[in-house]
Design a protein around this motif. Structure first.
Motif, PDB file in Angstrom:
ATOM      1  N   LYS A 188       0.820  -1.212   0.000  1.00  0.00           N
ATOM      2  CA  LYS A 188       0.000   0.000   0.000  1.00  0.00           C
ATOM      3  C   LYS A 188       0.855   1.264   0.000  1.00  0.00           C
ATOM      4  N   ARG A 189       2.051   1.155   0.535  1.00  0.00           N
ATOM      5  CA  ARG A 189       2.924   2.330   0.578  1.00  0.00           C
ATOM      6  C   ARG A 189       3.511   2.678  -0.795  1.00  0.00           C
ATOM      7  N   LEU A 190       3.356   1.775  -1.729  1.00  0.00           N
ATOM      8  CA  LEU A 190       3.927   1.973  -3.053  1.00  0.00           C
ATOM      9  C   LEU A 190       2.887   2.591  -3.989  1.00  0.00           C
ATOM     10  N   ARG A 191       3.355   3.391  -4.911  1.00  0.00           N
ATOM     11  CA  ARG A 191       2.473   3.980  -5.921  1.00  0.00           C
ATOM     12  C   ARG A 191       2.471   3.068  -7.146  1.00  0.00           C
ATOM     13  N   LEU A 192       1.466   2.219  -7.206  1.00  0.00           N
ATOM     14  CA  LEU A 192       1.382   1.216  -8.264  1.00  0.00           C
ATOM     15  C   LEU A 192       0.256   1.557  -9.227  1.00  0.00           C
ATOM     16  N   ARG A 193       0.474   1.222 -10.500  1.00  0.00           N
ATOM     17  CA  ARG A 193      -0.555   1.375 -11.507  1.00  0.00           C
ATOM     18  C   ARG A 193      -1.422   0.116 -11.541  1.00  0.00           C
ATOM     19  N   PRO A 194      -2.614   0.209 -12.148  1.00  0.00           N
ATOM     20  CA  PRO A 194      -3.530  -0.938 -12.125  1.00  0.00           C
ATOM     21  C   PRO A 194      -2.940  -2.230 -12.674  1.00  0.00           C
ATOM     22  N   ASN A 195      -2.074  -2.138 -13.680  1.00  0.00           N
ATOM     23  CA  ASN A 195      -1.517  -3.346 -14.287  1.00  0.00           C
ATOM     24  C   ASN A 195      -0.171  -3.744 -13.703  1.00  0.00           C
ATOM     25  N   ASP A 196       0.321  -3.013 -12.681  1.00  0.00           N
ATOM     26  CA  ASP A 196       1.560  -3.413 -12.013  1.00  0.00           C
ATOM     27  C   ASP A 196       1.311  -4.657 -11.171  1.00  0.00           C
ATOM     28  N   MET A 197       2.341  -5.478 -11.014  1.00  0.00           N
ATOM     29  CA  MET A 197       2.209  -6.728 -10.270  1.00  0.00           C
ATOM     30  C   MET A 197       3.442  -6.936  -9.397  1.00  0.00           C
ATOM     31  N   ILE A 198       3.203  -7.401  -8.163  1.00  0.00           N
ATOM     32  CA  ILE A 198       4.284  -7.774  -7.256  1.00  0.00           C
ATOM     33  C   ILE A 198       3.967  -9.161  -6.727  1.00  0.00           C
ATOM     34  N   ALA A 199       4.941 -10.051  -6.781  1.00  0.00           N
ATOM     35  CA  ALA A 199       4.766 -11.410  -6.267  1.00  0.00           C
ATOM     36  C   ALA A 199       5.945 -11.750  -5.372  1.00  0.00           C
ATOM     37  N   VAL A 200       5.656 -12.458  -4.290  1.00  0.00           N
ATOM     38  CA  VAL A 200       6.689 -12.957  -3.382  1.00  0.00           C
ATOM     39  C   VAL A 200       6.622 -14.477  -3.421  1.00  0.00           C
ATOM     40  N   LEU A 201       7.741 -15.108  -3.759  1.00  0.00           N
ATOM     41  CA  LEU A 201       7.778 -16.556  -3.912  1.00  0.00           C
ATOM     42  C   LEU A 201       8.802 -17.162  -2.964  1.00  0.00           C
ATOM     43  N   ALA A 202       8.492 -18.377  -2.491  1.00  0.00           N
ATOM     44  CA  ALA A 202       9.454 -19.127  -1.694  1.00  0.00           C
ATOM     45  C   ALA A 202      10.475 -19.782  -2.617  1.00  0.00           C
ATOM     46  N   GLN A 203      11.505 -20.367  -2.017  1.00  0.00           N
ATOM     47  CA  GLN A 203      12.572 -20.947  -2.818  1.00  0.00           C
ATOM     48  C   GLN A 203      12.115 -22.151  -3.636  1.00  0.00           C
TER      49      GLN A 203
END
Length: 502
Positions: free
Chosen positions: A203-218
């Motif tokens: 939420k602290r980031l200024r993201l556009r609607p089509n931006d994506m962030i994923a966190v993956l395990a090893q």
């Protein structure tokens, strides 16, 4: 070269230069437009590459920032787990009360809303201690992956589980093995990181609607994703080529398509060796949005420029054509007799000079008719100058109606005298043409009041030593012979022999 030949050469050179000028103008316009297009194309390509590079650097910085925040918290949490695991081996804990035991183990922990309670499980998976409560409820986690992995693999180290429901909300379990003095398995110390931590971070980031962030395990398990997609959480993403590529290199980027929405994106990761790997992505449409706007404006400017250059080129070409047409008309007027419409003396001299040279080169005959209106002065005095002019026009029409070959040249030679150049004709053939003209004039004269013509015919196959003036002189002598023989007739002069044939 005589004056007429020189004039023809100059005219041809002028026409040639006009054509070259028109071609040069068209070529210059094309080169100008193509040059600007090439420059603009090169600039647009550089701008496109710049947009890609800027997007990649921005995503790298974003991935590194998120990665640093997440893994810093994991390291701090892992330090707390290590501290608890080490303090559990203190012999003093066996003789202290539960409050003191809890104080020794958990008092140094820094509370955080996104971190769950730290719990200690014995070698059987039973819950023995909980940082949140003094007397934890009975609970056994021996069937959980975080417990089994430490029990079965002594040197596994820090374990981070996939997302799971814990205490009524999605969390990630972080755990470490508790080893005895001899390395024996004494249990597991485990904590949790709530999904609220990731959500607050995003939420602290200024993201556009089509931006994506994923966190993956090893192991490729998707821990969390923004935008949040319930069906993908906890799913192993190793089947996608992009994730496979991500774990093959420590950092880098690839172009791929979103698994859920099918949006084409640039995917960037900063460090795939960390316990949790951050993958950020931006759609190509967003990356090229500003570039497309600038490319559109540049394209419009280039189109306007090309249109302007084309318009200017067309304008100047039309002006050149108008000027050439006007010059052709002036030239036509300069070589045309204004009364009869036949070629004038100037053009005739140039034509006979050209045909004479051609006849010498090709060793072919050339014939000339000299035509004179009979009793023109008397006719002019009787009926007036206007009637005399009409008579000359009528004779010119009869001549033009008879002489129609491409190389023939019918001209008003002067006053009431006409000349007809007939390249390639012998004396007999030229005489036939002359007789046709004479007969047509006579037939016309029966209507117009007795107008007739006398014709002198001369034909020769010229040699290099001869001049075309000799042919004119011979035809002129034949014309005078026709006059002396009574007019309204044709007389042929044979060059080299004084023979008059009526």
């Amino acid at each position: 070269m005589d004056t007429h030949g020189l004039l023809d050469t100059i005219k041809k050179e002028i026409h040639r230069r006009r054509r070259i000028s028109a071609r040069l103008m068209v070529g210059f316009s094309l080169v100008t437009v193509l040059g600007f297009s090439a420059v603009c194309g090169s600039v647009l390509l550089d701008m496109r590459r710049g947009a890609e590079e800027l997007a990649r650097q921005t995503l790298e910085n974003l991935a590194a920032s998120i990665d640093a925040d997440i893994n810093r918290n994991i390291e701090l949490y892992d330090a707390s787990l290590r501290s608890v695991a080490n303090n559990l081996l203190l012999p003093e804990l066996r003789s202290v009360s539960p409050p003191i035991d809890r104080l020794i183990l958990f008092d140094h922990l820094v509370p955080a809303p996104h971190l769950g309670a730290i719990r200690v499980y014995d070698e059987h998976g039973d819950l023995t201690r909980d940082s949140a409560v003094l007397h934890p409820a009975k609970e056994n986690r021996s069937d959980q992956p975080f417990f089994a992995v430490h029990r079965d693999e002594p040197y596994f180290g820090l374990y981070i589980s996939g997302p799971q429901q814990l205490d009524g909300q999605y969390s990630v379990v972080v755990s470490r093995r508790i080893n005895g003095p001899g390395g024996q398995f004494l249990g597991v110390v485990a904590g949790s990181i709530k999904f609220g931590y990731f959500q607050d971070l995003f939420k602290r980031l200024r993201l556009r609607p089509n931006d994506m962030i994923a966190v993956l395990a090893q192991d490729g398990t998707l821990v969390v994703r923004n935008p949040f997609t319930q069906e993908l959480i906890g799913k192993n993403m190793m089947f996608t080529p992009g994730v496979q590529k991500m774990f093959e290199r420590r950092n880098g980027w690839f172009a791929g398509v979103g698994t859920v929405d099918g949006v084409q994106r640039m995917f960037v990761w900063s460090d795939s060796t960390k316990p949790l790997v951050v993958l950020v992505a931006k759609s190509w449409d967003d990356i090229y949005a500003m570039w497309r706007r600038e490319a559109t404006w540049i394209g419009i400017v280039l189109l306007v420029l090309a249109t302007f250059v084309a318009a200017v080129t067309v304008f100047f070409l039309r002006e050149i054509d108008r000027r050439a047409q006007a010059e052709r008309q002036l030239e036509e007027l300069a070589i045309t007799d204004p009364l009869t419409g036949l070629t004038n003396r100037r053009k005739f001299d140039a034509a006979i000079d050209t045909e004479w040279r051609r006849a010498i080169r090709q060793n072919t005959p050339i014939a000339l008719l000299m035509i004179d209106a009979d009793h023109f002065k008397a006719y002019n005095d009787r009926f007036g100058h206007q009637a005399g002019d009409q008579m000359l026009v009528g004779i010119a029409v009869c001549i033009a109606d008879t002489v129609q070959r491409a190389g023939d040249c019918a001209a008003r030679f002067g006053g009431e005298e006409f000349a007809v150049l007939l390249p390639g004709l012998t004396a007999s053939a030229a005489e036939a043409v002359a007789e046709t003209i004479r007969r047509k004039v006579q037939e016309w004269s029966d209507i117009e009041g007795g107008v007739t013509v006398s014709v002198g015919v001369a034909s020769t196959t010229p040699a290099a030593a001869h001049q075309w003036h000799d042919l004119v002189e011979a035809a002129d002598r034949a014309l005078y012979a026709a006059k002396e023989l009574g007019r309204n007739r044709c007389v042929v002069a044979v060059r080299g022999e004084v023979t008059l044939v009526a």
